[in-house]
Motif scaffolding. Structure first.
Motif, mmCIF file in Angstrom:
data_model
loop_
_atom_site.group_PDB
_atom_site.id
_atom_site.type_symbol
_atom_site.label_atom_id
_atom_site.label_comp_id
_atom_site.label_asym_id
_atom_site.label_seq_id
_atom_site.Cartn_x
_atom_site.Cartn_y
_atom_site.Cartn_z
ATOM 1 N N GLU A 1 49.358 76.228 80.483
ATOM 2 C CA GLU A 1 48.885 76.696 79.185
ATOM 3 C C GLU A 1 49.368 75.779 78.064
ATOM 4 O OE1 GLU A 1 46.861 80.031 78.652
ATOM 5 O OE2 GLU A 1 46.470 78.665 80.310
ATOM 6 N N ALA A 2 50.601 75.287 78.183
ATOM 7 C CA ALA A 2 51.126 74.359 77.182
ATOM 8 C C ALA A 2 50.408 73.018 77.260
ATOM 9 C CB ALA A 2 52.630 74.173 77.381
ATOM 10 N N ILE A 3 50.007 72.623 78.487
ATOM 11 C CA ILE A 3 49.314 71.340 78.669
ATOM 12 C C ILE A 3 47.968 71.346 77.962
ATOM 13 C CG2 ILE A 3 48.171 69.881 80.390
ATOM 14 C CD1 ILE A 3 50.463 70.552 82.306
ATOM 15 N N ILE A 4 47.170 72.400 78.173
ATOM 16 C CA ILE A 4 45.847 72.416 77.553
ATOM 17 C C ILE A 4 45.964 72.680 76.051
ATOM 18 C CG2 ILE A 4 45.435 74.855 78.124
ATOM 19 C CD1 ILE A 4 42.864 71.952 77.801
ATOM 20 N N ARG A 5 46.985 73.410 75.651
ATOM 21 C CA ARG A 5 47.187 73.648 74.215
ATOM 22 C C ARG A 5 47.483 72.327 73.500
ATOM 23 N NH1 ARG A 5 51.629 76.607 74.407
ATOM 24 N NH2 ARG A 5 50.448 78.344 75.292
ATOM 25 N N GLN A 6 48.327 71.499 74.110
ATOM 26 C CA GLN A 6 48.653 70.207 73.510
ATOM 27 C C GLN A 6 47.427 69.304 73.472
ATOM 28 O OE1 GLN A 6 51.112 67.546 75.826
ATOM 29 N NE2 GLN A 6 52.070 66.689 73.995
ATOM 30 N N ALA A 7 46.660 69.289 74.578
ATOM 31 C CA ALA A 7 45.470 68.438 74.634
ATOM 32 C C ALA A 7 44.456 68.853 73.570
ATOM 33 C CB ALA A 7 44.847 68.503 76.023
ATOM 34 N N THR A 8 44.311 70.149 73.374
ATOM 35 C CA THR A 8 43.365 70.649 72.378
ATOM 36 C C THR A 8 43.807 70.263 70.969
ATOM 37 O OG1 THR A 8 42.818 72.528 73.808
ATOM 38 C CG2 THR A 8 42.223 72.712 71.491
ATOM 39 N N GLN A 9 45.103 70.283 70.747
ATOM 40 C CA GLN A 9 45.615 69.950 69.416
ATOM 41 C C GLN A 9 45.542 68.458 69.127
ATOM 42 O OE1 GLN A 9 49.556 71.644 69.580
ATOM 43 N NE2 GLN A 9 48.843 73.729 69.147
ATOM 44 N N THR A 10 45.786 67.634 70.128
ATOM 45 C CA THR A 10 45.805 66.181 69.911
ATOM 46 C C THR A 10 44.430 65.543 70.069
ATOM 47 O OG1 THR A 10 46.292 65.706 72.243
ATOM 48 C CG2 THR A 10 48.171 66.071 70.767
ATOM 49 N N GLY A 11 43.528 66.252 70.779
ATOM 50 C CA GLY A 11 42.200 65.683 71.014
ATOM 51 C C GLY A 11 42.142 64.742 72.193
ATOM 52 N N GLY A 12 43.265 64.585 72.913
ATOM 53 C CA GLY A 12 43.297 63.669 74.051
ATOM 54 C C GLY A 12 43.111 64.378 75.372
ATOM 55 N N GLY A 13 43.221 63.606 76.444
ATOM 56 C CA GLY A 13 43.131 64.176 77.781
ATOM 57 C C GLY A 13 44.427 64.882 78.148
ATOM 58 N N PRO A 14 44.361 65.974 78.906
ATOM 59 C CA PRO A 14 45.565 66.716 79.281
ATOM 60 C C PRO A 14 46.362 65.987 80.358
ATOM 61 C CG PRO A 14 43.657 67.690 80.327
ATOM 62 C CD PRO A 14 43.133 66.618 79.414
ATOM 63 N N ASN A 15 47.652 66.260 80.417
ATOM 64 C CA ASN A 15 48.482 65.716 81.492
ATOM 65 C C ASN A 15 47.998 66.233 82.839
ATOM 66 O OD1 ASN A 15 50.079 64.410 79.603
ATOM 67 N ND2 ASN A 15 51.614 66.033 79.535
ATOM 68 N N VAL A 16 48.112 65.399 83.866
ATOM 69 C CA VAL A 16 47.612 65.772 85.187
ATOM 70 C C VAL A 16 48.688 66.530 85.958
ATOM 71 C CG1 VAL A 16 46.073 63.785 85.232
ATOM 72 C CG2 VAL A 16 48.356 63.592 86.260
ATOM 73 N N SER A 17 48.277 67.106 87.086
ATOM 74 C CA SER A 17 49.207 67.881 87.901
ATOM 75 C C SER A 17 50.237 66.980 88.562
ATOM 76 C CB SER A 17 48.427 68.661 88.963
ATOM 77 O OG SER A 17 47.638 67.797 89.758
ATOM 78 N N ASP A 18 51.303 67.602 89.055
ATOM 79 C CA ASP A 18 52.374 66.861 89.729
ATOM 80 C C ASP A 18 52.198 66.841 91.245
ATOM 81 O OD1 ASP A 18 54.434 66.216 87.496
ATOM 82 O OD2 ASP A 18 53.882 68.302 87.149
ATOM 83 N N ALA A 19 51.354 67.720 91.760
ATOM 84 C CA ALA A 19 51.122 67.763 93.210
ATOM 85 C C ALA A 19 49.891 68.611 93.484
ATOM 86 C CB ALA A 19 52.330 68.350 93.947
ATOM 87 N N TYR A 20 49.289 68.379 94.640
ATOM 88 C CA TYR A 20 48.288 69.291 95.188
ATOM 89 C C TYR A 20 48.986 70.196 96.197
ATOM 90 C CZ TYR A 20 45.084 65.885 93.140
ATOM 91 O OH TYR A 20 44.437 65.052 92.265
ATOM 92 N N THR A 21 48.369 71.314 96.486
ATOM 93 C CA THR A 21 48.991 72.257 97.410
ATOM 94 C C THR A 21 47.976 72.790 98.405
ATOM 95 O OG1 THR A 21 48.568 74.109 95.895
ATOM 96 C CG2 THR A 21 50.704 73.015 95.697
ATOM 97 N N ILE A 22 48.471 73.206 99.561
ATOM 98 C CA ILE A 22 47.700 73.974 100.531
ATOM 99 C C ILE A 22 48.416 75.307 100.685
ATOM 100 C CG2 ILE A 22 46.856 74.153 102.903
ATOM 101 C CD1 ILE A 22 46.896 71.125 103.097
ATOM 102 N N ASN A 23 47.737 76.388 100.351
ATOM 103 C CA ASN A 23 48.340 77.724 100.335
ATOM 104 C C ASN A 23 49.637 77.737 99.529
ATOM 105 O OD1 ASN A 23 46.194 78.536 101.872
ATOM 106 N ND2 ASN A 23 47.322 78.711 103.782
#
Length: 573
Positions: free
Chosen positions: A172-194
């Protein structure tokens, strides 16, 4: 004799009732809570379901009624979408916030009430507000009616495998920052299975999904891509699988060693294990398919396929050779195209492909990225494509503005003035060379526009990717309907030539389709479900930027063609 006659009459009457009457009512309670989870040696409090990450599995049969009470115990507003469920006349239960309902506020609850009609297979549920679906998601398993077999060999065991993304930070903080700055959001740190990242990430060897199998058995793997922002390649080392279902629709089976699955899509695979104990273990890996020019999580999630040994075996599983699959290149669009072309509807007598052959309305939408002016005060610069613009996304150059009142409630109550405009364009207002040199003006317009359809209208929709800010694949999800993918191609859609090659016999039927990077996809569906239905890119960053719109399907003339009244506990804005 009279008693026997009575039961015979009752039985005959039951068989005259519609299929859903044979289902049962299943009750579930989903408590949305905060709880601590540790991944990658990083502990954080996240929003989850019943204290589980991912959330619990929901099981039903075709024809069952589901009453699912969702209770919100967290500070965030919440709504849950039952992804892929058709919601026939039950649009109040679809779940996207501010489209079919206002969100469930803190301390409040809502009972989602719907019946599963004519569907069986693998779907999933997830939060449908902001980026909460990063952690709020879980499988929905719809079994066939009792006595109805699968159209493929009965598996020894069924295993849900749900792909996700892990963020050390709060999404939620990632997309909030991206919306405020107008840039692309930070990406995830890992993918997961289950929910587990696996041994290829630091500090994650113990957080690995392990699939333990017996030799000579068939397993049904129910794959779900619940990741926020990435299409994924998936493969099991030294094994082939048979694809038998996509988006809860049976397909013509075909063998492959690798699949591609976009966010919002599900794929069922039959895995036939080796006939004897192989004295080895095998990695099951997934990594992204990337078409855009932005940053992405360039990492690989892995689970382990382990064979059960005979009881007298002395070999330690730690000493076994571990095989690793070879996945396609990150940008292998050729594989993506070939894989999607293999997907065909089963189109059998029991499971026909009811493709609309007559089309009442033809639409042509563009989908892609764009820009909006920087809205910062005090002359601050944006972090978008330029220092005066912010990233945006649109359908037919309209970046959808989320309303503050739910569209369906506004329509049903006759109070839609000022909430939405019923004038979504059939075609782009300003045509251009969509996949060629981008136009100088990349600005998008904004608005809350819906496309209005009469009940039972047959629709053909062509969705065209654009090269504005770079061509990119877009997994488009349509709520409330399944559709048939009658055609796909690269470059600009040619309305004279391309329809001649449409597949109107056995096209794949699904709820989420990947519009090819630098290409187009054509779908057909019958608007036989009254209500307001969201359509959006299932890359969450694109949805946040406005790549979304809504369809309003009016009631039909008969009572069974009308939207049911709203439930008494429907959340209020």
């Amino acid at each position: 004799m009279a008693v026997w006659l009575f039961f015979a009459v009752v039985l005959s009457c039951l068989f005259l009732l519609p299929d859903p009457a044979f289902g049962i009512t299943r009750h579930y309670t989903l408590d949305i809570k905060m709880h601590n989870v540790t991944r990658l040696c990083h502990t954080k409090s996240l929003v989850s379901v019943n204290g589980q990450f991912p959330g619990p599995k929901l099981i039903a049969r075709e024809g069952d009624q589901l009453l699912i009470k969702v209770v919100n115990h967290v500070p965030n507003n919440i709504s849950i979408h039952w992804h892929g469920i058709r919601q026939l006349r039950s649009g109040w239960a679809d779940g996207p916030a501010y489209i079919t309902q206002c969100p469930i506020q803190t301390g409040q609850s809502y009972i989602y009430n719907y019946t599963i009609v004519g569907q069986r297979g693998t779907l999933f549920y997830h939060a449908h507000i902001s980026w909460l679906r990063a952690t709020v998601y879980g499988p929905i398993i719809i079994l066939p009616k009792r006595g109805v077999p699968y159209p493929f060999p009965k598996p020894h065991k069924e295993v849900p495998m749900i792909f996700g993304e892990w963020f050390n930070a709060d999404p939620e903080a990632i997309i909030r920052q991206a919306t405020q700055t107008g840039g692309g959001p930070n990406v995830s740190d890992a993918y997961t299975i289950n929910g587990l990242p696996g041994p290829l990430y630091n500090c994650s060897a113990k957080d690995t999904f392990r699939l333990r199998v017996k030799p000579g058995k068939t397993y049904l793997l129910r794959l779900i891509n619940a990741a926020l922002n990435d299409e994924l390649f998936f493969s099991i080392a030294n094994h082939t699988v048979t694809v038998v279902e996509a988006d809860a629709v049976y397909v013509k089976p075909f063998e492959t060693d690798t699949i591609l699955i976009a966010p919002g899509q599900t794929t069922n695979l039959l895995l036939k294990t080796k006939p004897s104990y192989p004295s080895a273990s095998f990695l099951m890996t997934a990594r992204p398919y990337v078409t855009g020019q932005g940053t992405f999580d360039n990492s690989t999630v892995a689970g382990v396929l382990e064979y059960e040994q005979a009881k007298h075996a002395k070999t330690s599983i730690k000493n076994l050779q571990l095989f690793t699959p070879v996945l396609p290149a990150l940008n292998d669009t050729n594989f993506a195209s070939k894989f999607s072309n293999k997907l065909r509807s089963l189109n059998s007598k029991r499971f026909p492909a009811n493709v609309p052959l007559k089309v009442d309305r033809k639409f042509f939408f563009t989908v892609g990225l764009g820009t909006t002016p920087c809205n910062h005060k005090n002359n601050q610069t944006c972090q978008g494509p330029t220092n005066t613009t912010m990233f945006a996304a649109s359908i037919s150059n309209i970046s959808f503005t989320m309303p503050t009142k739910a569209l369906l409630q506004s329509h049903y109550s006759g109070q839609s003035n000022g909430v939405y405009s019923p004038n979504f364009p059939w075609n782009p207002v300003v045509p251009f060379n969509y996949t060629g040199t981008p136009p100088n003006n990349t600005m998008v317009s904004t608005g809350t526009n819906v496309m209005v359809l009469r009940y039972n209208t047959s629709v053909e929709l062509v969705m065209q990717d654009t090269s504005i800010l770079g061509a990119e694949s877009h997994p488009l999800h349509l709520h409330g309907f399944n559709f048939f993918v009658v055609g796909q191609g690269f470059g600009n859609f040619d309305p004279k030539k391309d329809p001649k090659n449409f597949n109107l016999v056995d096209p794949i039927e699904r709820n989420t389709v990947g519009v090819p990077s630098g290409g187009w996809a054509a779908i057909r569906f019958l608007a036989d479900n009254p209500g307001v239905w969201f359509m959006h890119c299932h890359l969450e960053v694109h949805t946040s930027w406005g790549l979304r719109m809504a369809w309003l399907v009016l009631d039909g003339d008969k009572p069974d063609q009308k939207l049911l009244p709203p439930p008494a506990d429907l959340p209020k804005c």
